[in-house]
Write a protein that holds these residues in place. Sequence first.
Motif, PDB file in Angstrom:
ATOM      1  N   LEU A 167       0.477   6.115  16.545  1.00 39.97           N
ATOM      2  CA  LEU A 167       0.906   7.243  15.866  1.00 39.97           C
ATOM      3  C   LEU A 167      -0.201   8.308  15.655  1.00 39.97           C
ATOM      4  O   LEU A 167       0.215   9.611  15.833  1.00 39.97           O
ATOM      5  N   VAL A 225      -3.983  -8.133  -1.895  1.00 38.06           N
ATOM      6  CA  VAL A 225      -2.904  -7.359  -2.568  1.00 38.06           C
ATOM      7  C   VAL A 225      -3.685  -6.294  -3.425  1.00 38.06           C
ATOM      8  O   VAL A 225      -3.192  -5.263  -3.362  1.00 38.06           O
ATOM      9  N   ILE A 264      -8.452  -6.792   2.249  1.00 40.51           N
ATOM     10  CA  ILE A 264      -7.161  -7.180   2.595  1.00 40.51           C
ATOM     11  C   ILE A 264      -6.227  -7.756   1.625  1.00 40.51           C
ATOM     12  O   ILE A 264      -5.025  -8.115   1.611  1.00 40.51           O
ATOM     13  N   ASP A 266      11.327  -1.954   8.932  1.00 38.50           N
ATOM     14  CA  ASP A 266      12.040  -2.897   8.562  1.00 38.50           C
ATOM     15  C   ASP A 266      13.112  -2.654   7.582  1.00 38.50           C
ATOM     16  O   ASP A 266      13.107  -1.705   7.001  1.00 38.50           O
ATOM     17  N   ASN A 274       2.584 -19.785   8.428  1.00 37.51           N
ATOM     18  CA  ASN A 274       2.712 -20.719   7.205  1.00 37.51           C
ATOM     19  C   ASN A 274       4.010 -21.517   7.041  1.00 37.51           C
ATOM     20  O   ASN A 274       4.924 -20.811   7.444  1.00 37.51           O
ATOM     21  N   CYS A 332      -5.152  -3.689  -1.414  1.00 36.36           N
ATOM     22  CA  CYS A 332      -4.108  -2.780  -0.755  1.00 36.36           C
ATOM     23  C   CYS A 332      -3.424  -1.699  -1.897  1.00 36.36           C
ATOM     24  O   CYS A 332      -3.162  -0.435  -1.698  1.00 36.36           O
ATOM     25  N   ALA A 369       0.829  -1.188   0.125  1.00 38.72           N
ATOM     26  CA  ALA A 369       0.106  -0.006   0.046  1.00 38.72           C
ATOM     27  C   ALA A 369       0.786   1.295  -0.181  1.00 38.72           C
ATOM     28  O   ALA A 369       0.645   2.223  -0.830  1.00 38.72           O
ATOM     29  N   GLY A 370       1.877   1.135   0.813  1.00 38.73           N
ATOM     30  CA  GLY A 370       2.841   2.333   0.914  1.00 38.73           C
ATOM     31  C   GLY A 370       3.484   2.489  -0.351  1.00 38.73           C
ATOM     32  O   GLY A 370       3.898   3.835  -0.773  1.00 38.73           O
ATOM     33  N   GLY A 376      -4.267   0.568   3.368  1.00 36.32           N
ATOM     34  CA  GLY A 376      -3.565  -0.662   3.498  1.00 36.32           C
ATOM     35  C   GLY A 376      -4.865  -1.812   3.998  1.00 36.32           C
ATOM     36  O   GLY A 376      -5.838  -1.509   4.131  1.00 36.32           O
ATOM     37  N   GLY A 377      -4.003  -2.727   4.356  1.00 38.83           N
ATOM     38  CA  GLY A 377      -4.935  -4.141   4.414  1.00 38.83           C
ATOM     39  C   GLY A 377      -5.775  -4.308   5.717  1.00 38.83           C
ATOM     40  O   GLY A 377      -6.568  -5.064   5.747  1.00 38.83           O
ATOM     41  N   ARG A 407      -2.686 -10.263  11.185  1.00 37.36           N
ATOM     42  CA  ARG A 407      -3.828 -10.604  10.083  1.00 37.36           C
ATOM     43  C   ARG A 407      -4.998  -9.772  10.403  1.00 37.36           C
ATOM     44  O   ARG A 407      -5.698  -9.915  11.288  1.00 37.36           O
ATOM     45  N   GLY A 446       4.561 -14.676   2.826  1.00 38.86           N
ATOM     46  CA  GLY A 446       3.275 -13.911   2.966  1.00 38.86           C
ATOM     47  C   GLY A 446       2.197 -14.576   1.798  1.00 38.86           C
ATOM     48  O   GLY A 446       2.148 -15.677   1.971  1.00 38.86           O
ATOM     49  N   PRO A 447       1.703 -13.416   1.212  1.00 35.97           N
ATOM     50  CA  PRO A 447       0.909 -13.948   0.222  1.00 35.97           C
ATOM     51  C   PRO A 447       1.633 -14.807  -0.815  1.00 35.97           C
ATOM     52  O   PRO A 447       2.757 -14.401  -1.385  1.00 35.97           O
ATOM     53  N   PHE A 480      -2.277 -13.562  -6.114  1.00 33.65           N
ATOM     54  CA  PHE A 480      -3.409 -12.494  -6.048  1.00 33.65           C
ATOM     55  C   PHE A 480      -4.666 -12.907  -6.967  1.00 33.65           C
ATOM     56  O   PHE A 480      -4.532 -13.731  -7.777  1.00 33.65           O
ATOM     57  N   GLY A 514       8.345  -4.164   1.105  1.00 36.48           N
ATOM     58  CA  GLY A 514       7.193  -4.756   0.695  1.00 36.48           C
ATOM     59  C   GLY A 514       6.445  -5.371   1.724  1.00 36.48           C
ATOM     60  O   GLY A 514       5.088  -5.835   1.445  1.00 36.48           O
ATOM     61  N   GLY A 515       6.735  -5.095   3.076  1.00 34.52           N
ATOM     62  CA  GLY A 515       5.842  -5.472   4.250  1.00 34.52           C
ATOM     63  C   GLY A 515       5.501  -7.153   4.201  1.00 34.52           C
ATOM     64  O   GLY A 515       6.806  -7.759   4.090  1.00 34.52           O
TER      65      GLY A 515
HETATM   66  C1  LIG Z   1       0.258 -15.361   5.549  1.00 32.62           C
HETATM   67  C2  LIG Z   1      -0.505 -14.283   4.746  1.00 32.62           C
HETATM   68  C3  LIG Z   1      -0.913 -14.846   3.392  1.00 32.62           C
HETATM   69  C4  LIG Z   1      -1.713 -14.003   2.602  1.00 32.62           C
HETATM   70  N1  LIG Z   1      -2.235 -14.498   1.498  1.00 32.62           N
HETATM   71  C5  LIG Z   1      -2.433 -13.420   0.528  1.00 32.62           C
HETATM   72  C6  LIG Z   1      -3.019 -13.914  -0.720  1.00 32.62           C
HETATM   73  O1  LIG Z   1      -2.521 -14.947  -1.244  1.00 32.62           O
HETATM   74  N2  LIG Z   1      -3.412 -13.241  -1.680  1.00 32.62           N
HETATM   75  C7  LIG Z   1      -3.773 -11.778  -1.157  1.00 32.62           C
HETATM   76  O2  LIG Z   1      -4.121 -10.848  -2.132  1.00 32.62           O
HETATM   77  N3  LIG Z   1      -3.409 -11.202  -0.007  1.00 32.62           N
HETATM   78  C8  LIG Z   1      -2.993 -12.040   0.720  1.00 32.62           C
HETATM   79  N4  LIG Z   1      -2.428 -11.687   1.972  1.00 32.62           N
HETATM   80  C9  LIG Z   1      -2.705 -10.247   2.557  1.00 32.62           C
HETATM   81  C10 LIG Z   1      -1.904  -9.166   1.985  1.00 32.62           C
HETATM   82  O3  LIG Z   1      -0.686  -9.928   2.040  1.00 32.62           O
HETATM   83  C11 LIG Z   1      -1.794  -8.340   2.870  1.00 32.62           C
HETATM   84  O4  LIG Z   1      -3.143  -7.725   3.158  1.00 32.62           O
HETATM   85  C12 LIG Z   1      -0.867  -7.093   2.244  1.00 32.62           C
HETATM   86  O5  LIG Z   1       0.097  -7.258   1.898  1.00 32.62           O
HETATM   87  C13 LIG Z   1      -1.013  -5.880   3.238  1.00 32.62           C
HETATM   88  O6  LIG Z   1       0.110  -4.783   2.601  1.00 32.62           O
HETATM   89  P1  LIG Z   1       0.178  -3.392   3.429  1.00 32.62           P
HETATM   90  O7  LIG Z   1       0.985  -2.464   2.699  1.00 32.62           O
HETATM   91  O8  LIG Z   1      -1.324  -2.814   3.924  1.00 32.62           O
HETATM   92  O9  LIG Z   1       0.627  -3.629   4.978  1.00 32.62           O
HETATM   93  P2  LIG Z   1       2.007  -4.421   5.318  1.00 32.62           P
HETATM   94  O10 LIG Z   1       2.363  -5.377   4.275  1.00 32.62           O
HETATM   95  O11 LIG Z   1       2.022  -4.984   6.633  1.00 32.62           O
HETATM   96  O12 LIG Z   1       2.940  -3.157   5.291  1.00 32.62           O
HETATM   97  C14 LIG Z   1       2.845  -2.320   6.344  1.00 32.62           C
HETATM   98  C15 LIG Z   1       4.426  -1.923   6.664  1.00 32.62           C
HETATM   99  O13 LIG Z   1       4.357  -0.907   7.530  1.00 32.62           O
HETATM  100  C16 LIG Z   1       5.506  -0.815   8.394  1.00 32.62           C
HETATM  101  N5  LIG Z   1       5.372  -0.089   9.551  1.00 32.62           N
HETATM  102  C17 LIG Z   1       4.586  -0.291  10.539  1.00 32.62           C
HETATM  103  N6  LIG Z   1       4.764   0.585  11.622  1.00 32.62           N
HETATM  104  C18 LIG Z   1       5.671   1.496  11.217  1.00 32.62           C
HETATM  105  C19 LIG Z   1       6.304   2.753  11.848  1.00 32.62           C
HETATM  106  N7  LIG Z   1       5.782   3.203  12.695  1.00 32.62           N
HETATM  107  N8  LIG Z   1       7.254   3.122  10.924  1.00 32.62           N
HETATM  108  C20 LIG Z   1       7.954   2.604   9.834  1.00 32.62           C
HETATM  109  N9  LIG Z   1       7.153   1.605   9.327  1.00 32.62           N
HETATM  110  C21 LIG Z   1       5.916   0.982  10.172  1.00 32.62           C
HETATM  111  C22 LIG Z   1       5.632  -2.580   8.389  1.00 32.62           C
HETATM  112  O14 LIG Z   1       6.833  -2.844   9.155  1.00 32.62           O
HETATM  113  C23 LIG Z   1       5.131  -2.817   7.439  1.00 32.62           C
HETATM  114  O15 LIG Z   1       6.284  -3.045   6.362  1.00 32.62           O
HETATM  115  C24 LIG Z   1      -1.938 -12.521   3.154  1.00 32.62           C
HETATM  116  C25 LIG Z   1      -1.450 -12.222   4.253  1.00 32.62           C
HETATM  117  C26 LIG Z   1      -0.662 -13.200   4.880  1.00 32.62           C
HETATM  118  C27 LIG Z   1       0.187 -12.390   6.327  1.00 32.62           C
END
Ligand SMILES: Cc1cc2nc3c(=O)[nH]c(=O)nc-3n(C[C@H](O)[C@H](O)[C@H](O)COP(=O)(O)OP(=O)(O)OC[C@H]3O[C@@H](n4cnc5c(N)ncnc54)[C@H](O)[C@@H]3O)c2cc1C
Length: 481
Positions: free
Chosen positions: A299, A458, A456, A39, A321, A461, A12-13, A450-451, A422, A59-60, A63, A43-44
Amino acid sequence: MKKVVIVGAGVAGLSAAFNIQEKSKQNGQKVDYLLVEKDRHLGGKLITEKLEGFLIEGGPDCFVSEKPAVLQLSAQLGIKDRLLTSNEDNKGTFVLSGGKLHKLPEGLMLMVPTKILPFALSPLISWPGKLRMGLDLILPKKEGDFDETLAGFVNRRLGREALDKIAAPLIGGIHGGDPETMSLKASFPRFLQMEQNYGSMIRAMLAARAKMPPAQPSSAGKPKHTYFMTFINGMEELAQTLGKRLDRNKIMLGKQVTRIERRTGPEGNPAYTVHISGTDPVEADAVILAAPAPNAAELVENLDAGIAENLRGIPMGSSANISVAYRKEDIPFNLNTFGFVIPAIEQRKINAVTYTSTKWDFRIPDDKYVLLRTFVGGAKNQELASLDDRELMGLVRREFNGILGITAEPVLFKIHRWIKARPQYTMGHLDRMAAIESRLDQSLGLYIAGGSYRGIGVPDCITDGLKAAEKVMDYLHSGSG
Ligand SMILES: Cc1cc2nc3c(=O)[nH]c(=O)nc-3n(C[C@H](O)[C@H](O)[C@H](O)COP(=O)(O)OP(=O)(O)OC[C@H]3O[C@@H](n4cnc5c(N)ncnc54)[C@H](O)[C@@H]3O)c2cc1C
């Protein structure tokens, strides 16, 4: 030049940063950005590891292509040729029921039968269960606009057996959540629309099937798109490509945003001071919180306690997983499907198994091996995700032996844990989001994406990150920021 700080470099970011950069180039009104990630990894949750020639998803692993955001972004990034379709020759998912694996009947879409004969012949659902599912055709649709749980909805339309054996493991599993608490409106609004538009899930799915393009004959080669898709080098390839397209000087890795302060800027507009671990604070005109809800809550606590409280109201589930590789000769059966799901009523300690090396190409070093991925935790067994490596390995090997008869020593075993990571869209999620959004509307220059919030997957997001960037650009160009 106006500046936006983006907190979190998940998908998302990254999408938000990319959109700000591209929009700035296009319309000439430049906006600067800084992407801060705690981190060292970009790519989170998109984590792909290459271990001893095996490609492991942390993770995922894919998609869904019916939501176009990943396909569109891939086209924009010039990486359409890196997309990978699933191996449709071996398509098909099984369900463990009564200790035996049963193929999901052909024509089952999401959880709804659309072909009578394969469904009638399938031993997965009992005859009373099948008749109960058929009642969907005559049951009245829900009156009123109130929300209900996924379990309540499926139970109401298709009955308990369809819920326990199909919907809960297959659909609940996507969220790693509990169908008994999941909000239907927030998690699967499409089901609600189907019921409202067609009066029946079966009729809605039949109509959807009629609109689908005819299946390509296998002689036509690999299809361009399949329902599930990924990238040749795994899902992280998308994050890495986005990262490469951004200005490296505008990304801070291994730095945590610790506090955000707001004050009134020289022109009466809100201005933000963003405190970052181990470096000087950064001044910004706007902030996008692309971090999971609990991190975002910390925050905004001092900016708007009401937003923080609603963010804390979004529960986070835990799962792990585990990728396990074997020598092919050690597997006592043919892995010619995508794998299987396990209903909670089976009382096993794993929730599903994906036959990764069957579903996707490029996941194993050569044909002598197979790669499986299994899931622990989720709705009913949260605590299992926190077992130590040895215990988890023992648990998985016992379950593989009990269900599949695999006794061999794996050649590779890799665990990824997601503890309280999650997001769960439980009942009340949409009310919490409405409350957050109405307060954000008054909190000029502050956005979330974000998710944890509006989808939730990809693709969701990415869409959310792109939209947050658009809102920021509109705000900064409107003269308010
Ligand atoms: C095991 C698993 C399997 C999945 N399978 C699928 C799938 O098959 N298909 C699908 O579409 N989706 C799937 N998902 C869901 C999908 O992966 C997530 O919803 C998506 O990647 C979330 O992206 P995001 O950018 O919102 O958050 P995140 O990827 O969580 O990124 C957020 C980032 O913010 C950072 N952060 C947090 N606080 C701070 C701070 N104070 N300062 C700086 N950085 C900070 C974190 O370190 C992190 O890197 C799965 C998720 C998981 C966990």
